[in-house]
Design a protein around this motif. Structure first.
Motif, PDB file in Angstrom:
ATOM      1  N   GLU A 397       0.837  -1.200   0.000  1.00 25.35           N
ATOM      2  CA  GLU A 397       0.000   0.000   0.000  1.00 25.35           C
ATOM      3  C   GLU A 397       0.879   1.259   0.000  1.00 25.35           C
ATOM      4  O   GLU A 397       0.552   2.255  -0.653  1.00 25.35           O
ATOM      5  CB  GLU A 397      -0.918   0.000   1.227  1.00 25.35           C
ATOM      6  N   GLY A 400       2.210   1.707  -3.436  1.00 24.49           N
ATOM      7  CA  GLY A 400       1.139   2.237  -4.285  1.00 24.49           C
ATOM      8  C   GLY A 400       0.932   3.722  -4.081  1.00 24.49           C
ATOM      9  O   GLY A 400       0.692   4.472  -5.045  1.00 24.49           O
ATOM     10  N   GLN A 414       1.626   0.637 -12.286  1.00 28.93           N
ATOM     11  CA  GLN A 414       1.745  -0.040 -10.991  1.00 28.93           C
ATOM     12  C   GLN A 414       0.583  -0.986 -10.763  1.00 28.93           C
ATOM     13  O   GLN A 414       0.762  -2.088 -10.219  1.00 28.93           O
ATOM     14  CB  GLN A 414       1.823   1.007  -9.863  1.00 28.93           C
ATOM     15  N   SER A 415      -0.617  -0.588 -11.181  1.00 27.78           N
ATOM     16  CA  SER A 415      -1.785  -1.460 -11.034  1.00 27.78           C
ATOM     17  C   SER A 415      -1.601  -2.748 -11.827  1.00 27.78           C
ATOM     18  O   SER A 415      -1.884  -3.851 -11.332  1.00 27.78           O
ATOM     19  CB  SER A 415      -3.051  -0.734 -11.497  1.00 27.78           C
ATOM     20  N   LEU A 418       1.160  -4.824 -10.124  1.00 23.06           N
ATOM     21  CA  LEU A 418       0.734  -5.342  -8.824  1.00 23.06           C
ATOM     22  C   LEU A 418      -0.225  -6.512  -8.986  1.00 23.06           C
ATOM     23  O   LEU A 418      -0.091  -7.538  -8.303  1.00 23.06           O
ATOM     24  CB  LEU A 418       0.075  -4.225  -8.010  1.00 23.06           C
TER      25      LEU A 418
END
Length: 608
Positions: A397, A400, A414-415, A418
């Motif tokens: 987190e 992120g 990043q999404s 991840l």
């Protein structure tokens, strides 16, 4: 789970000799037929053993054939009740118990007539029976590759259903996000923020405390007191219930907390609404964390998978019905957390039904005040487990959040990365769960040599799995992002970072498995120190320094994460390879003996 099981006496003086029990069990099960007689005659040359002299016969001084010594070592591997599987004693009729993946019910005992010589305790000890466990493994056989292959086969058998369980459980959350994502951008942002808050402040805490059972349950199941599995589960349920109070308070006051963290007011309000409805599933989520380990510790790995296979389609249907369905059912935004909460509760109900009516009750312990004892041990290990589990969740987190400061393209990238890394992580994580169970069972059986092999086999398997994922990311790096997004900038950035992610996979998988090994031997605190130092002292600060001070961009964060996992995996492997497995067996025996003593004291006080 029903308490219809044979009560195991906790008074040590009432325990008959191991060999006497073995002899009586063989007689009761009709094992003195021609086949067994032939085997027995080959065991002891010129010696005749019977019920009366087995308890005092000196097996060490007898002239035994090599085959005899090997068989007797296998029969006496544990300190009490050396047979394979204990069914409740019933003098008139007993059938074979239902079995499951990795779980043997053994042969159906024949009719038994109780006499004054019949042992007061049940004539068998439940365990997860693997044929290879009966082999005589000694330190001199370390170089024998077959032992590693045997453990790899067993771990593969255990891992597959666990992998299915975790992937399907992950689908419950994904279905909620997907169903809300089509309402509006604000709704999607709110559900994402609410889900993230739930993970950080609730689910990660529960999973951390639940990891304590990875230490307690598997070794209890293969010990002389298998009903400690039920007792430790009850104790953990009490600890979980206490944890739910502060978690619920945070969720009910989430809006003010999120506003204090400078979140958008509308998004914060919707996220708080999401969390208030998600509370309905929080007790069930906690129960499922315990019940899953209750089943898995007995080798019933397929039970949670079967349950969630039934619930996952229902969850998808509920998400559609409550978010998008016809007016009598459509609730809009709040329909998604309600659907997820209903699904968690359905899993709990199905688990209870399965546990009561479809599996043996040997692991269950009748409800009593004993479940309020030894809670401090669970709290101590649980807090360390939170440090080991939650620290890793929270680090993602934080990464992120750092990625969001780099702009929308970096955040979208990043999404993609991840989600990709989280999906591939499910395989080594499932292996880590299977490894915890296997090693715990072997420690309960007092089999330290094979536990050492299982540890080594798991680390080698993690390396192989990670190399497969790494090769996949490397080979498809230029087209991988198209699975998620068609933006050419995102596709290009994903392709440039995937080689680092491929390297990351190797150490992520190994680190996951070493964490499972540490859980199996009760070293959650060591695992917590490793994760905290790896992520918050080394990896994340280094990644942020590269990203913002040297303009590395998003790749700097992933370099930092990779460095942290190299550190964690390296030290984790070093600790596991240096583990004294004989000492770990003694720890398990001491823990079982302490609970046995506490049980005797509790029974005495209860009768006074």
């Amino acid at each position: 789970m029903s308490s219809t099981y044979v009560h195991y006496s906790t008074t040590p003086s009432s325990l008959p000799s191991d060999y006497a029990v073995l002899s009586r069990y063989a007689a009761a099960h009709g094992l003195t037929d021609a086949t067994t007689t032939d085997e027995s005659s080959a065991l002891v040359e010129g010696q005749a053993l019977n019920d009366d002299d087995t308890s005092t016969y000196d097996f060490e001084d007898a002239e035994l054939t090599p085959e005899a010594r090997a068989l007797l070592r296998r029969k006496s591997r544990r300190s009490s009740f050396p047979t394979s599987y204990l069914t409740p004693f019933n003098p008139t009729s007993m059938g074979a118990l239902p079995d499951d993946l990795g779980h043997r019910s053994g042969p159906a005992p024949r009719n038994i007539t109780a006499t004054e010589n019949t042992p007061l305790l049940a004539p068998l000890v439940p365990r997860i029976e693997e044929e290879v466990d009966e082999e005589d493994v000694t330190p001199s056989s370390v170089a024998h590759p077959n032992v590693l292959w045997e453990e790899m086969r067993i771990l593969s058998k255990y891992t597959l259903p666990v992998f299915g369980t975790h992937v399907l459980e992950y689908s419950l959350v994904v279905a909620s996000v997907v169903s809300i994502g089509h309402l509006s951008t604000t709704a999607l942002a709110a559900s994402t923020l609410g889900s993230m808050t739930a993970s950080v402040s609730g689910y990660s805490i529960i999973q951390g405390f639940g990891s304590t059972l990875d230490t307690m349950l598997p070794s209890a199941w293969t010990s002389s007191q298998p009903n400690l599995v039920g007792l430790w589960s009850q104790r953990m349920a009490i600890v979980m219930a206490a944890c739910l109070v502060p978690i619920s308070m945070i969720w009910f006051n989430a809006e003010s907390i999120l506003l204090a963290l400078k979140q958008d007011p509308e998004v914060a309000h919707l996220a708080a609404v999401y969390l208030k409805w998600a509370v309905l599933g929080l007790p069930a989520y906690s129960f499922n964390t315990v019940s899953r380990r209750y089943f898995q510790s007995q080798g019933l790995f397929a039970v949670p998978t079967r349950v969630i296979v039934c619930v996952a389609p229902v969850n998808a249907a509920l998400n559609y019905l409550l978010v998008w369905g016809p007016k009598p059912f459509r609730l809009g935004f709040i329909g998604a957390p309600i659907a997820t909460a209903i699904s968690f509760n359905l899993i709990s109900i199905c688990s209870i039904i399965y546990g009561v009516w479809f599996i043996p009750q040997t692991a269950w312990h009748p409800l009593s005040m004993r479940c309020f004892t030894n809670l401090g041990v669970l709290v101590q290990l649980g807090l360390a487990g939170v440090g080991q589990t939650a620290s890793e969740w929270w680090s993602w987190e934080l990464v992120g959040l750092a990625a969001s400061l780099l702009g929308p393209v970096a955040l979208a990238t990043q999404s993609v990365l991840l989600v990709s890394a989280s999906t591939t992580f499910q395989a080594p994580f499932a292996l880590s769960v299977a490894t915890s169970v296997r090693i715990g069972n072997l420690l309960g059986e007092e089999n330290p040599i094979r536990a050492s092999y299982a540890s080594t086999a798991a680390m080698l398997m993690a390396l192989v799995i990670a190399m497969i994922w790494s090769a996949m990311f490397t080979a498809f790096r230029n087209s991988w992002a198209y699975l998620f997004n068609n933006d050419e900038d995102v596709v290009s950035m994903v392709a440039s970072i995937l080689p680092v992610v491929a390297l990351f996979q190797v150490f992520d998988g190994v680190s996951a498995v070493t964490a499972g090994i540490l859980r199996s031997i009760g070293k959650q605190f060591t695992g917590a120190l490793l994760n905290l130092s790896a992520y918050y002292v080394i990896g994340i600060p280094f990644g942020i320094w590269l990203t913002f001070s040297h303009d590395f961009g998003l790749v700097g964060l992933w370099i930092g994460l990779t460095i942290s996992l190299i550190y964690a995996a390296g030290f984790g492997v070093w600790i596991c390879l240096r583990t004294d497995w004989d000492y770990q067996v003694q720890k398990v025996k001491a823990r079982i003996a302490a609970d046995q003593k506490a049980g005797v004291r509790h029974d005495v006080e209860g009768h006074q």
